[in-house]
Design a protein around this motif. Structure first.
Motif, PDB file in Angstrom:
ATOM      1  N   SER A 110       1.346  -1.680   0.134  1.00 50.39           N
ATOM      2  CA  SER A 110      -0.081   0.544   0.226  1.00 50.39           C
ATOM      3  C   SER A 110       0.466   1.488   0.002  1.00 50.39           C
ATOM      4  CB  SER A 110      -0.633   0.116   1.529  1.00 50.39           C
ATOM      5  OG  SER A 110      -1.623   1.375   1.713  1.00 50.39           O
ATOM      6  N   GLN A 111       0.593   2.304  -0.473  1.00 50.45           N
ATOM      7  CA  GLN A 111       1.077   3.466  -0.084  1.00 50.45           C
ATOM      8  C   GLN A 111       1.294   3.629   1.184  1.00 50.45           C
ATOM      9  OE1 GLN A 111      -1.804   6.318  -1.444  1.00 50.45           O
ATOM     10  NE2 GLN A 111      -2.423   6.294  -0.079  1.00 50.45           N
ATOM     11  N   CYS A 168       1.636  -0.780  -4.698  1.00 53.67           N
ATOM     12  CA  CYS A 168       1.516  -0.254  -3.336  1.00 53.67           C
ATOM     13  C   CYS A 168       0.403   0.986  -3.709  1.00 53.67           C
ATOM     14  CB  CYS A 168       2.338   0.685  -3.083  1.00 53.67           C
ATOM     15  SG  CYS A 168       4.224   0.136  -2.064  1.00 53.67           S
ATOM     16  N   PRO A 169      -0.880   0.493  -4.368  1.00 53.69           N
ATOM     17  CA  PRO A 169      -1.712   0.936  -4.481  1.00 53.69           C
ATOM     18  C   PRO A 169      -2.321   2.727  -3.139  1.00 53.69           C
ATOM     19  CG  PRO A 169      -2.348  -0.647  -4.282  1.00 53.69           C
ATOM     20  CD  PRO A 169      -0.877  -1.222  -3.653  1.00 53.69           C
ATOM     21  N   THR A 170      -2.897   3.360  -3.883  1.00 57.79           N
ATOM     22  CA  THR A 170      -3.583   4.777  -2.993  1.00 57.79           C
ATOM     23  C   THR A 170      -5.054   4.028  -2.787  1.00 57.79           C
ATOM     24  OG1 THR A 170      -4.437   7.077  -3.036  1.00 57.79           O
ATOM     25  CG2 THR A 170      -4.552   6.493  -5.096  1.00 57.79           C
ATOM     26  N   VAL A 177     -10.611   8.638  -7.919  1.00 56.70           N
ATOM     27  CA  VAL A 177      -9.725   7.689  -6.688  1.00 56.70           C
ATOM     28  C   VAL A 177      -9.360   6.692  -7.621  1.00 56.70           C
ATOM     29  CG1 VAL A 177     -11.195   8.548  -4.722  1.00 56.70           C
ATOM     30  CG2 VAL A 177     -11.784   6.933  -6.326  1.00 56.70           C
ATOM     31  N   GLY A 178      -8.705   5.854  -6.784  1.00 52.64           N
ATOM     32  CA  GLY A 178      -8.157   4.457  -8.001  1.00 52.64           C
ATOM     33  C   GLY A 178      -9.043   3.661  -8.885  1.00 52.64           C
ATOM     34  N   SER A 182       9.566  -0.924  -4.851  1.00 54.18           N
ATOM     35  CA  SER A 182       7.748  -0.461  -4.952  1.00 54.18           C
ATOM     36  C   SER A 182       7.591   0.104  -6.177  1.00 54.18           C
ATOM     37  CB  SER A 182       7.696  -0.004  -3.167  1.00 54.18           C
ATOM     38  OG  SER A 182       8.031  -0.585  -2.357  1.00 54.18           O
ATOM     39  N   LEU A 183       6.486  -0.796  -6.438  1.00 56.63           N
ATOM     40  CA  LEU A 183       5.898   0.606  -7.859  1.00 56.63           C
ATOM     41  C   LEU A 183       4.706   0.840  -7.262  1.00 56.63           C
ATOM     42  CD1 LEU A 183       5.470  -0.913 -11.383  1.00 56.63           C
ATOM     43  CD2 LEU A 183       4.571   0.969 -10.327  1.00 56.63           C
ATOM     44  N   LEU A 184       4.900   2.335  -6.771  1.00 55.21           N
ATOM     45  CA  LEU A 184       3.557   2.941  -6.726  1.00 55.21           C
ATOM     46  C   LEU A 184       2.338   3.755  -7.230  1.00 55.21           C
ATOM     47  CD1 LEU A 184       6.357   4.024  -3.906  1.00 55.21           C
ATOM     48  CD2 LEU A 184       4.191   4.732  -3.419  1.00 55.21           C
ATOM     49  N   ILE A 185       1.497   2.725  -6.989  1.00 53.30           N
ATOM     50  CA  ILE A 185       0.717   4.028  -8.075  1.00 53.30           C
ATOM     51  C   ILE A 185      -1.025   4.777  -7.430  1.00 53.30           C
ATOM     52  CG2 ILE A 185      -1.624   2.214  -9.418  1.00 53.30           C
ATOM     53  CD1 ILE A 185      -0.061  -0.544  -9.813  1.00 53.30           C
ATOM     54  N   ASP A 186      -0.230   5.705  -6.744  1.00 54.92           N
ATOM     55  CA  ASP A 186      -0.917   6.060  -6.096  1.00 54.92           C
ATOM     56  C   ASP A 186      -1.837   7.212  -6.295  1.00 54.92           C
ATOM     57  OD1 ASP A 186       1.295   7.537  -6.299  1.00 54.92           O
ATOM     58  OD2 ASP A 186       2.357   7.913  -3.750  1.00 54.92           O
ATOM     59  N   GLY A 187      -1.364   8.289  -7.460  1.00 54.25           N
ATOM     60  CA  GLY A 187      -1.701   9.066  -7.868  1.00 54.25           C
ATOM     61  C   GLY A 187      -1.199  10.106  -7.727  1.00 54.25           C
TER      62      GLY A 187
END
Ligand code: NAP
Length: 251
Positions: free
Chosen positions: A143-144, A185-187, A216-217, A241-246
């Motif tokens: 996660s973020q 790591c999603p938001t 939002v995601g 980590s691959l952040l997908i956090d917008g």
């Protein structure tokens, strides 16, 4: 001179294990892997959820099977893995949240979240890696909140920061065996897990104020990352980590 060729994003002939694959982010991960040609095995506690997910995947012409199990139960996990051929890919999306003020956290809540998010993730990676004799890719849906703190999220953050740490240590240990270990790591993504958070106007305002992109995601936002990290396209990527956090963690 021949042009360099983009490494393949295809996963034909590979076997992927997706704990937490019956709904939400995990089901999207399972679909992404299967759409790229992998045979996918989803696992979750709920029998109905597993059956429905497998039915949806196979109805779409994809290769999938499922198992109803608690992946935090090591004996059950070992029994299951003993009956399976080794996996090339682990994408662990089984996770739990019990949000609330740190000042009020009970040991029971702490243990329940840590049992699945941290201990479960640890032994899933360990047990699946043991079978990866020809290398493989392990992805933890972290996660973020494994990179920042969040309101009412001390326990959740503790487990996700733990996942970030163990991922790096495992990547160091298993690199020589060509097993890559990374986190995604999603938001905030719209799933059953986040329904209550999105329904709370105060929390929703907090989310909108921190995601830099204008929305939002959605689960589809995670699918490209899974495909990248599972495939040869990321053959030199490990311990990260691959952040997908917008843009949440950008500041
Ligand atoms: N949604 C978000 O905004 C968000 C953001 C960042 C990170 N994440 C992380 O992404 C992961 C998935 O979240 P989600 O939003 O997709 O959650 P979700 O919709 O609640 O799905 C959770 C999945 O895990 C399974 N599961 C739960 N406990 C399990 C257990 N003990 N053994 C086996 N399977 C179990 C659930 O099925 P059963 O209940 O039937 O077991 C379900 O398939 C979690 O690790 C979460 O922390 C989510």
């Amino acid at each position: 001179m021949a042009l360099p060729q983009t490494p393949s994003f295809r996963l034909d002939g590979r076997r992927a294990f997706v704990p937490g694959g019956s709904r939400g982010i995990g089901l999207a991960c399972a679909a992404a892997l299967a759409q790229a040609g992998a045979h996918v095995v989803v696992a979750a506690r709920g029998d109905d959820g597993v059956r429905t997910a497998v039915a949806e995947l196979t109805a779409a012409g994809l290769s999938a099977e499922g198992m109803a199990m608690d992946v935090g139960d090591l004996a059950a996990l070992d029994d299951f893995l003993a009956d399976q051929a080794p996996f090339d890919i682990l994408c662990n999306s089984a996770g739990l949240a019990r949000h609330g003020p740190a000042i009020e956290t009970t040991p029971e809540d702490f243990d329940a979240v840590a049992r699945l998010n941290l201990r479960g993730a640890y032994f899933l990676a360990q047990r699946v890696a043991r079978g990866m004799t020809g290398g493989g890719s392990i992805m933890q849906i972290s996660s973020q909140m494994g990179h920042v703190g969040g309101v009412d999220r001390a326990v959740y953050c503790a487990t996700k920061w733990g996942v970030e740490g163990m991922t790096r240590a495992m990547a160091i240990e298993w690199g020589p065996r060509n097993i890559r270990v990374n986190t995604i790591c999603p938001t905030f993504i719209r799933t059953p897990l986040t329904e209550a958070t999105f329904a709370d106007p105060e929390r929703r305002a907090w989310i909108d104020a921190n995601i830099k992109l204008p929305r939002v995601g959605e689960v589809e936002d995670v699918m490209g990352a899974v495909l990248f990290l599972a495939s040869d396209a990321s053959a030199m990527v490990t311990g990260t980590s691959l952040l997908i956090d917008g843009g949440w963690t950008a500041g």
